[in-house]
Write an enzyme that holds these catalytic residues in place. Structure first.
Site, short mmCIF file in Angstrom:
data_model
loop_
_atom_site.label_atom_id
_atom_site.label_comp_id
_atom_site.label_asym_id
_atom_site.label_seq_id
_atom_site.Cartn_x
_atom_site.Cartn_y
_atom_site.Cartn_z
CE LYS A 72 -3.28 2.94 0.61
NZ LYS A 72 -4.36 3.21 -0.31
CB CYS A 86 -4.09 8.67 0.01
SG CYS A 86 -5.83 8.48 0.27
N1 SAJ Z 1 -2.06 14.72 -9.15
C1 SAJ Z 1 -1.20 15.49 -9.91
N2 SAJ Z 1 -0.78 14.98 -11.11
C2 SAJ Z 1 -1.19 13.77 -11.56
C3 SAJ Z 1 -2.06 12.99 -10.77
C4 SAJ Z 1 -2.48 13.50 -9.55
O1 SAJ Z 1 -0.80 16.60 -9.53
O2 SAJ Z 1 -0.78 13.40 -12.68
C5 SAJ Z 1 -2.52 15.24 -7.82
C6 SAJ Z 1 -4.03 15.41 -7.73
O3 SAJ Z 1 -4.43 16.66 -8.25
C7 SAJ Z 1 -4.26 15.27 -6.23
C8 SAJ Z 1 -3.19 14.27 -5.80
O4 SAJ Z 1 -2.24 14.25 -6.85
O5 SAJ Z 1 -4.03 16.49 -5.57
C9 SAJ Z 1 -3.69 12.87 -5.53
O6 SAJ Z 1 -4.72 12.50 -6.45
P1 SAJ Z 1 -4.81 11.03 -7.11
O7 SAJ Z 1 -5.99 11.01 -8.00
O8 SAJ Z 1 -3.50 10.68 -7.69
O9 SAJ Z 1 -4.96 10.06 -5.87
P2 SAJ Z 1 -5.97 9.99 -4.61
O10 SAJ Z 1 -5.26 10.57 -3.43
O11 SAJ Z 1 -7.32 10.52 -4.92
O12 SAJ Z 1 -6.10 8.40 -4.43
C10 SAJ Z 1 -4.91 7.64 -4.23
C11 SAJ Z 1 -4.94 6.41 -5.17
N3 SAJ Z 1 -3.63 5.77 -5.19
C12 SAJ Z 1 -2.98 5.55 -6.36
O13 SAJ Z 1 -3.41 5.88 -7.43
C13 SAJ Z 1 -1.67 4.83 -6.23
C14 SAJ Z 1 -6.02 5.44 -4.70
O14 SAJ Z 1 -5.99 4.25 -5.47
C15 SAJ Z 1 -5.81 5.09 -3.22
O15 SAJ Z 1 -6.80 4.20 -2.74
C16 SAJ Z 1 -5.91 6.38 -2.43
O16 SAJ Z 1 -4.84 7.24 -2.87
C17 SAJ Z 1 -5.78 6.03 -0.96
O17 SAJ Z 1 -6.81 6.05 -0.26
O18 SAJ Z 1 -4.68 5.67 -0.51
#
Ligand code: SAJ
Length: 433
Positions: A230, A284
């Site tokens: 995780k 997360c």
């Molecule tokens: N972000 C960027 N650039 C990107 C992708 C995301 O700046 O290319 C930013 C987003 O705007 C946001 C942050 O990153 O602020 C996180 O967003 P996210 O969509 O990447 O992830 P979360 O936090 O919504 O969900 C993550 C997921 N983990 C992964 O993709 C490895 C999800 O599967 C997990 O279950 C969740 O964390 C968790 O609960 O741990």
């Protein structure tokens, strides 16, 4: 060839561990616990949902949902109406317990396991032989074993797997939630699941629980491996976002459009750069890499640096806005979006909040905020001179428009309304304008 944990697991009589888990008690009715409770109830289980927040409990028992998530509301409503989901503040006896309480960080980036400890105390009171306890909260390596210890100290009359192995009265496992906010209900069922047993028997028992509602594959391994899986997933994403953010700084230095550059680089068959943005938010990805760092501080240089790169991003955005306002004495700023990512109302750890706060401090003009997913400004922005307005009003009044969250509404703005205006686009969403 089988790995060591698979070999062990293959020796387990999986049939003995397989059973129908009918009464489940889910502790923590947040973004993970509530959907899990509702999905289990939709599969015919009797679910007691437990939360320390009595207001939340009352909303759920009234058939409502305290969080906004596609498809969740009707599922909770049906579960409560059918009598298969009941929320309460006290833990109830059950066949299996799922722990989905928060594991935040303390001020010094140390994991704060207070809520897990409290959950252990509560569950320990009602445990009986043959119960299964599964932790889902993101946790530092070794937490599941520590959880067993907390239970064992509270219940010396029962035997636990970290001490007696296969013969234990109680089965304990770790199975990290991996659902994406905005798509939780679907991912809960469709995603593959990692299940880490304290013993292989614990892993098999937990697998049979998840197979009651998961369509994805349920892979059984050791608890410590599952904990580390995780943390690795979220740290991997954080490091890759930091890479994109760093590349965008280099692009800025050379007058290159980072989004065009990334699009072109990603045409390479083995390259997949993520997107730069205003910083990393959510409960997360901005938090979990520190758990990994905590597990091995001297060995995690890339992970620590990535955290720092992403944490510096809001200050960089503020500098971009100041530069774009050059020559205007009191610019009025429209900030579009407060949520941490597109099309959700979740403001936790959102970099947009930090940016808006800093802009209030450093700029003299008015600050307008548009966030279609909320009704009131969050407490972090209380007392700031901010007006929460609708999109039309903000676009009308602004000297400069800053896109912080790429919500659908903002992507659909008529380009003519922005043409010729000062704009800072932190998401690369208005590139064609
Ligand atoms: N972000 C960027 N650039 C990107 C992708 C995301 O700046 O290319 C930013 C987003 O705007 C946001 C942050 O990153 O602020 C996180 O967003 P996210 O969509 O990447 O992830 P979360 O936090 O919504 O969900 C993550 C997921 N983990 C992964 O993709 C490895 C999800 O599967 C997990 O279950 C969740 O964390 C968790 O609960 O741990």
């Amino acid at each position: 060839m089988l790995g060591p944990s698979q070999t062990k697991s293959a020796q387990v009589d999986a049939g003995r561990e397989r059973r129908l888990w009918q009464h489940i008690c889910v502790l923590g009715l947040g973004y993970v616990g509530l959907p899990t409770a509702a999905v289990l109830a939709s599969k015919g289980c009797h679910v007691t949902g437990v939360d320390v927040d009595s207001k939340r409990v009352a909303i759920i028992n009234g058939g409502g949902t305290p969080i906004t998530e596609p498809d969740l509301s009707s599922m909770v409503q049906d579960a409560v109406a059918s009598g298969r989901l009941k929320a309460q503040t006290e833990v109830a006896p059950a066949d299996a317990f799922i722990i989905a309480v928060p594991t935040p960080l303390k001020g010094d980036q140390e994991p704060d396991l207070r809520h897990l400890r409290a959950a252990a105390t509560e569950v320990a009171r009602v445990l009986v032989p043959n119960n299964l306890v599964v932790l889902e909260s993101t946790s530092p390596v070794g937490t599941t074993e520590a959880f067993c210890d907390w239970l064992a100290v509270a219940r010396p009359d029962l035997s636990f797997p970290h001490r007696v192995g296969a013969a234990s009265d109680i089965r304990v496992a770790y199975s990290p939630e991996r659902v994406l906010p905005g798509a939780i209900v679907g991912e809960l069922v469709e995603n593959d699941r990692i299940i880490g047993g304290i013993t292989p028997e614990c892993g098999e028992a937990a697998r049979s629980l998840y197979q009651q509602f998961v369509h994805g594959e349920c892979s059984v391994t050791k608890a410590t491996t599952a904990e580390l899986v995780k943390l690795t997933e979220n740290a991997h994403r954080d490091v890759n976002i930091a890479f994109a953010n760093e590349i965008s700084l280099v692009c800025d230095e050379h007058g290159v459009d980072p989004w065009e550059l990334i699009e072109l680089a990603n045409r390479h068959p083995r390259v997949s750069v993520l997107q730069p943005g205003p910083g990393v938010g959510g409960h997360c990805i901005a938090v979990d890499p520190w758990f990994l760092v905590h597990s091995a501080p001297g060995l995690t240089h890339v992970i620590q640096t990535a955290r720092q790169v992403n944490d510096r991003r809001p200050a960089w955005v503020v500098d971009q806005v100041l530069a774009a306002c050059h020559g205007i004495a009191r610019p009025d700023i429209a900030c579009l979006g407060l949520a941490y990512k597109a099309d959700v109302g979740d403001l936790r750890e959102s970099p947009a909040i930090e940016i808006v706060k800093k802009l209030c401090t450093r700029m003299a003009g008015r600050v307008f905020v548009v966030e279609p997913h909320i009704e009131d400004l969050p407490v972090q922005l209380a007392g700031e001179r901010i007006e929460l307005v609708d999109l039309d009003e903000a676009l009308e009044a602004a000297t400069i428009t800053v896109l912080l969250t790429d919500h659908r509404e903002f992507l659909e703005i008529d380009p003519d309304r922005l043409r010729g205006k000062r704009v800072v686009d932190t998401r690369g969403a208005w590139r064609g304008f």
